[in-house]
Write an enzyme that holds these catalytic residues in place. Sequence first.
Site, PDB file in Angstrom:
ATOM      1  CG  ASN A  10      -1.822   1.136   1.334  1.00  0.00           C
ATOM      2  OD1 ASN A  10      -1.408   2.268   1.136  1.00  0.00           O
ATOM      3  ND2 ASN A  10      -3.077   0.901   1.641  1.00  0.00           N
ATOM      4  CG  ASP A  12      -3.100   4.620   0.735  1.00  0.00           C
ATOM      5  OD1 ASP A  12      -3.133   4.450  -0.502  1.00  0.00           O
ATOM      6  OD2 ASP A  12      -3.972   4.171   1.511  1.00  0.00           O
ATOM      7  CG  HIS A  13       0.652   6.333   4.796  1.00  0.00           C
ATOM      8  ND1 HIS A  13      -0.251   7.346   5.062  1.00  0.00           N
ATOM      9  CD2 HIS A  13       0.055   5.191   5.192  1.00  0.00           C
ATOM     10  CE1 HIS A  13      -1.332   6.834   5.623  1.00  0.00           C
ATOM     11  NE2 HIS A  13      -1.174   5.525   5.712  1.00  0.00           N
ATOM     12  NE  ARG A  21       7.453  21.271   3.511  1.00  0.00           N
ATOM     13  CZ  ARG A  21       8.733  21.516   3.723  1.00  0.00           C
ATOM     14  NH1 ARG A  21       9.552  21.732   2.736  1.00  0.00           N
ATOM     15  NH2 ARG A  21       9.197  21.544   4.941  1.00  0.00           N
ATOM     16  CG  HIS A  46      -8.250   4.209   0.985  1.00  0.00           C
ATOM     17  ND1 HIS A  46      -8.444   4.081   2.340  1.00  0.00           N
ATOM     18  CD2 HIS A  46      -9.457   4.585   0.478  1.00  0.00           C
ATOM     19  CE1 HIS A  46      -9.698   4.376   2.636  1.00  0.00           C
ATOM     20  NE2 HIS A  46     -10.330   4.702   1.521  1.00  0.00           N
ATOM     21  NE  ARG A  48      -8.465   7.483   4.374  1.00  0.00           N
ATOM     22  CZ  ARG A  48      -9.363   7.214   5.328  1.00  0.00           C
ATOM     23  NH1 ARG A  48     -10.441   7.969   5.459  1.00  0.00           N
ATOM     24  NH2 ARG A  48      -9.182   6.224   6.156  1.00  0.00           N
ATOM     25  NE  ARG A  52      -7.627  11.349   5.383  1.00  0.00           N
ATOM     26  CZ  ARG A  52      -8.167  10.837   6.486  1.00  0.00           C
ATOM     27  NH1 ARG A  52      -7.447  10.054   7.262  1.00  0.00           N
ATOM     28  NH2 ARG A  52      -9.399  11.108   6.819  1.00  0.00           N
ATOM     29  CD  GLU A  73      -6.966  -0.171   0.954  1.00  0.00           C
ATOM     30  OE1 GLU A  73      -6.201  -1.074   1.266  1.00  0.00           O
ATOM     31  OE2 GLU A  73      -7.063   0.911   1.572  1.00  0.00           O
ATOM     32  CB  THR A 104      -9.523   1.966   7.142  1.00  0.00           C
ATOM     33  OG1 THR A 104      -9.163   2.762   6.017  1.00  0.00           O
ATOM     34  CG2 THR A 104     -10.873   1.343   6.900  1.00  0.00           C
ATOM     35  CD  GLU A 154      -7.222  -6.192   3.013  1.00  0.00           C
ATOM     36  OE1 GLU A 154      -7.341  -6.074   1.775  1.00  0.00           O
ATOM     37  OE2 GLU A 154      -6.450  -5.482   3.693  1.00  0.00           O
ATOM     38  CG  HIS A 193      -5.475  -1.417   9.277  1.00  0.00           C
ATOM     39  ND1 HIS A 193      -5.117  -0.856  10.480  1.00  0.00           N
ATOM     40  CD2 HIS A 193      -5.874  -0.390   8.506  1.00  0.00           C
ATOM     41  CE1 HIS A 193      -5.317   0.442  10.436  1.00  0.00           C
ATOM     42  NE2 HIS A 193      -5.768   0.760   9.240  1.00  0.00           N
ATOM     43  N   GLY A 194      -2.040  -2.445   9.858  1.00  0.00           N
ATOM     44  CA  GLY A 194      -1.178  -2.358  11.034  1.00  0.00           C
ATOM     45  C   GLY A 194      -0.091  -3.414  11.106  1.00  0.00           C
ATOM     46  N   GLY A 215       1.088  -1.313   4.357  1.00  0.00           N
ATOM     47  CA  GLY A 215       1.504   0.000   3.891  1.00  0.00           C
ATOM     48  C   GLY A 215       2.297   0.808   4.885  1.00  0.00           C
ATOM     49  CG  HIS A 216       1.694   3.738   8.807  1.00  0.00           C
ATOM     50  ND1 HIS A 216       2.384   3.480   9.973  1.00  0.00           N
ATOM     51  CD2 HIS A 216       1.621   5.086   8.712  1.00  0.00           C
ATOM     52  CE1 HIS A 216       2.691   4.619  10.568  1.00  0.00           C
ATOM     53  NE2 HIS A 216       2.233   5.607   9.819  1.00  0.00           N
TER      54      HIS A 216
HETATM   55  N1  PXP Z   1      -5.909  -3.087   3.897  1.00  0.00           N
HETATM   56  C1  PXP Z   1      -6.881  -2.149   3.928  1.00  0.00           C
HETATM   57  C2  PXP Z   1      -8.234  -2.524   3.431  1.00  0.00           C
HETATM   58  C3  PXP Z   1      -6.619  -0.844   4.382  1.00  0.00           C
HETATM   59  O1  PXP Z   1      -7.585   0.073   4.403  1.00  0.00           O
HETATM   60  C4  PXP Z   1      -5.297  -0.527   4.765  1.00  0.00           C
HETATM   61  C5  PXP Z   1      -4.967   0.855   5.229  1.00  0.00           C
HETATM   62  O2  PXP Z   1      -5.352   1.783   4.318  1.00  0.00           O
HETATM   63  C6  PXP Z   1      -4.322  -1.522   4.698  1.00  0.00           C
HETATM   64  C7  PXP Z   1      -4.659  -2.800   4.291  1.00  0.00           C
HETATM   65  C8  PXP Z   1      -2.889  -1.258   5.060  1.00  0.00           C
HETATM   66  O3  PXP Z   1      -2.793  -0.917   6.399  1.00  0.00           O
HETATM   67  P1  PXP Z   1      -1.408  -0.354   6.942  1.00  0.00           P
HETATM   68  O4  PXP Z   1      -1.135   0.914   6.185  1.00  0.00           O
HETATM   69  O5  PXP Z   1      -1.675  -0.140   8.385  1.00  0.00           O
HETATM   70  O6  PXP Z   1      -0.383  -1.406   6.675  1.00  0.00           O
END
Ligand code: PXP
Length: 251
Positions: A10, A12-13, A21, A46, A48, A52, A73, A104, A154, A193-194, A215-216
Site C-alpha cells: 500500500n 498511500d503514505h 508540501r 486508497h 479517499r 488526503r 480501496e 480505516t 480482507e 492493517h497495522g 503499507g504504513h
Molecule cells: N488493507 C486495507 C483494506 C486498508 O484500508 C489498509 C490501510 O489503508 C491496509 C490494508 C494497510 O494498512 P497499513 O497501512 O496499516 O499497513
Amino acid sequence: MKRVLRLGVNIDHVATIRNARGGRHPDPIRAAKLAEDAGADGITAHLREDRRHISDDDIAALMAKLEVPLNLEMAATDEMLKIALRHRPHAACIVPEKREERTTEGGLDAAGGRRHLKPYVEALKKAGIRVSLFIEPDAAQLEAAVRLGAPVVELHTGAYCEARGRNRETQYRRLLDAAGVAETLGLECHAGHGLTYTTVGPVAAIPTIVELNIGHFLIGEAIFGGLESAIKRMRALMDKARSEAGGERSA
Ligand code: PXP
C-alpha cells in the site's frame, strides 16, 4: 493444495508525504514501481473522499504504469464507483470511511449495510473487477459477504496488531477462526492493517490467507533502510512463516 501468499504494498503514505508540501516528491508511482521490482505481487491504493493522500491522477498513472495488479480501496459511494468503473482496476476493496478518522479504524458492517452495499458489489463485479470487503474477523460478517456475492474478504488485522499480552492471543484466535470460516464459505481470504515485522509472521502462517496488504509500516521503515530493503525483509518474513506452517510462497 498449493497456497501462495501474495504481498500487496500500500503506497498511500508516500502520497501523504508528497502532499505535506503540495509538490510531486516523493512520487507514489515511483514507489509502486520500486515495490514491483522488490517483489510486491500487487499495489494497493486508497482513494479517499477527502483525497488526503492518493489523488485521482495517481490512480490514472498507476493504471497506466503498473505491471502488477492494482487493488483500489474505496468507500461504497457513487463517486468512487464511477472512478472504479472508469479505470477498471484488477481489484476493488470496499472499506468503511469516516472523514474524521486517521486511518480505516474498523471493518465494514457487511451484515448491517447489506442494502447499501449490494449495488456496489454487483456493479463492480459486472465490470470484471474482483471485489473484496474489508471486514472484522467475525463469522456474521463473513456470512454477510457471501450473501452480498463478494468473492473475497480482507480481514482487518488492526485489533490483533494493537493488542498486547493475552489479548493478542485472543485477537489472533479471531483471525484464525475467521480465516477458517472464510475457507468453509468459499471466500478468498486476505488480511491487512497495522502489520509490522513483528506481527506479520503469525498472520502469514494462517494457510487459508492468500494475500496481505501492508503499507504504513513499510513506508515508515523505508525512511531508515530504503523501500526495497523493507519490502524484501517483509516478504522474507512472510515466506518463512508460510513455509514453516507447511504452505508455499508466491512464485
Ligand atoms: N488493507 C486495507 C483494506 C486498508 O484500508 C489498509 C490501510 O489503508 C491496509 C490494508 C494497510 O494498512 P497499513 O497501512 O496499516 O499497513
